[in-house]
Design an enzyme around this catalytic site. Structure first.
Site, PDB file in Angstrom:
ATOM      1  N   ASP A 196       0.809  -1.222   0.000  1.00 35.62           N
ATOM      2  CA  ASP A 196       0.000   0.000   0.000  1.00 35.62           C
ATOM      3  C   ASP A 196       0.846   1.278   0.000  1.00 35.62           C
ATOM      4  O   ASP A 196       0.299   2.376  -0.093  1.00 35.62           O
ATOM      5  CB  ASP A 196      -0.928   0.026   1.215  1.00 35.62           C
ATOM      6  CG  ASP A 196      -2.052  -0.977   1.109  1.00 35.62           C
ATOM      7  OD1 ASP A 196      -2.204  -1.582   0.026  1.00 35.62           O
ATOM      8  OD2 ASP A 196      -2.778  -1.175   2.105  1.00 35.62           O
ATOM      9  N   MET A 251      -6.324  -2.467  -3.733  1.00 33.06           N
ATOM     10  CA  MET A 251      -5.810  -2.472  -2.365  1.00 33.06           C
ATOM     11  C   MET A 251      -5.660  -1.042  -1.850  1.00 33.06           C
ATOM     12  O   MET A 251      -5.514  -0.098  -2.626  1.00 33.06           O
ATOM     13  CB  MET A 251      -4.473  -3.196  -2.315  1.00 33.06           C
ATOM     14  CG  MET A 251      -4.580  -4.695  -2.494  1.00 33.06           C
ATOM     15  SD  MET A 251      -2.956  -5.463  -2.541  1.00 33.06           S
ATOM     16  CE  MET A 251      -3.408  -7.188  -2.546  1.00 33.06           C
TER      17      MET A 251
END
Length: 254
Positions: free
Chosen positions: A24, A67
């Site tokens: 991320d 994500m």
């Protein structure tokens, strides 16, 4: 840190050196975490496919969930990389679903103008709108998230059905394909050099540090400082401003 503390308690000469492993890209201070650029590359392919599907249908909608539990870096960078997303929804920027300035109203306006739309949503976006549970966490200690992608899919379909407008929505969830994808060349080089630097520091007796690239230089960062909070997209910053320009969505949907 727990392992390093136990080693010190036992007076063992063992180094604990970390590298920035989070797809991320939400680790503080470092320029990027490894795997992030590969994820954006793969996500861009998914958004391109969603655009092709949406554009080939009357009132086509391509909805792509990516994500990004607490940070929307993958979604924002993908929107910038493709210029084919018309909305990018991230955890850092709350939005309303209904109402005259809500997401559905703007999606309806987009379809009326162009007959197709592509929506990119990070998995942690819009959690305040969903019944996400009572602060429950998973085995890794992460808060359990409600499925914003499926919720948005159903909300969009229900909204247009109630208005008697036929749409053709395609829902894409490619996120976990990214983990098994071959690393892109820049990620491969980054991993190689992170590993080399980590071993050098361990052999030099450094511990409780993380190796990361800052302003194109490999540096040592104190682990306890790096993990104080997550790095997030600044809603007032230039990165998000550029993403807004790329999508054409309003600055606020509240």
């Amino acid at each position: 840190l727990a392992i390093a503390g136990e080693l010190e308690k036992r007076r063992l000469k063992v180094s604990v050196v970390g590298i920035p492993k989070t797809i991320d890209n939400d680790l503080l201070f470092v320029d990027r975490s490894f795997g992030f650029e590969t994820a954006v590359e793969q996500a861009s392919d998914a958004v391109t496919a969603a655009h092709a599907e949406a554009h080939s249908s009357m009132n086509g909608v391509g909805l792509v969930k990516l994500m990004g539990r607490d940070s929307g870096f993958i979604a924002v960078h993908t929107a910038l990389a493709t210029h084919e997303a018309n909305f990018v929804l991230i955890p850092e920027v709350p939005f309303d679903l209904g109402g005259p300035n809500g997401f559905l109203a703007h999606l309806e306006s987009r379809l009326a103008r162009r007959n197709h739309a592509v929506v990119v949503v990070a998995e942690g976006a819009g959690q305040e709108l969903l019944a996400a549970g009572s602060g429950a966490v998973d085995a890794s200690g992460n808060k359990k998230l409600a499925d914003v992608g499926a919720w948005l899919r159903d909300a969009v379909n229900a909204h247009f059905k109630a208005k008697g407008v036929e749409i053709n929505l395609k829902y894409f969830v490619p996120s976990y394909m990214f983990r098994s994808a071959p690393a892109c060349p820049t990620d491969s080089v980054y991993c190689e050099r992170l590993g080399n630097n980590a071993v050098h520091e361990a052999m030099a007796g450094k511990t409780r540090v993380l190796i990361g690239m800052v302003h194109n230089e490999f540096v040592h960062l104190p682990t306890d400082v790096v993990v104080t909070r997550r790095n997030t997209v600044d809603p007032e910053g230039s990165l998000y401003r550029d993403a807004i320009d790329a999508t054409g969505q309003p600055v606020s949907m509240r």
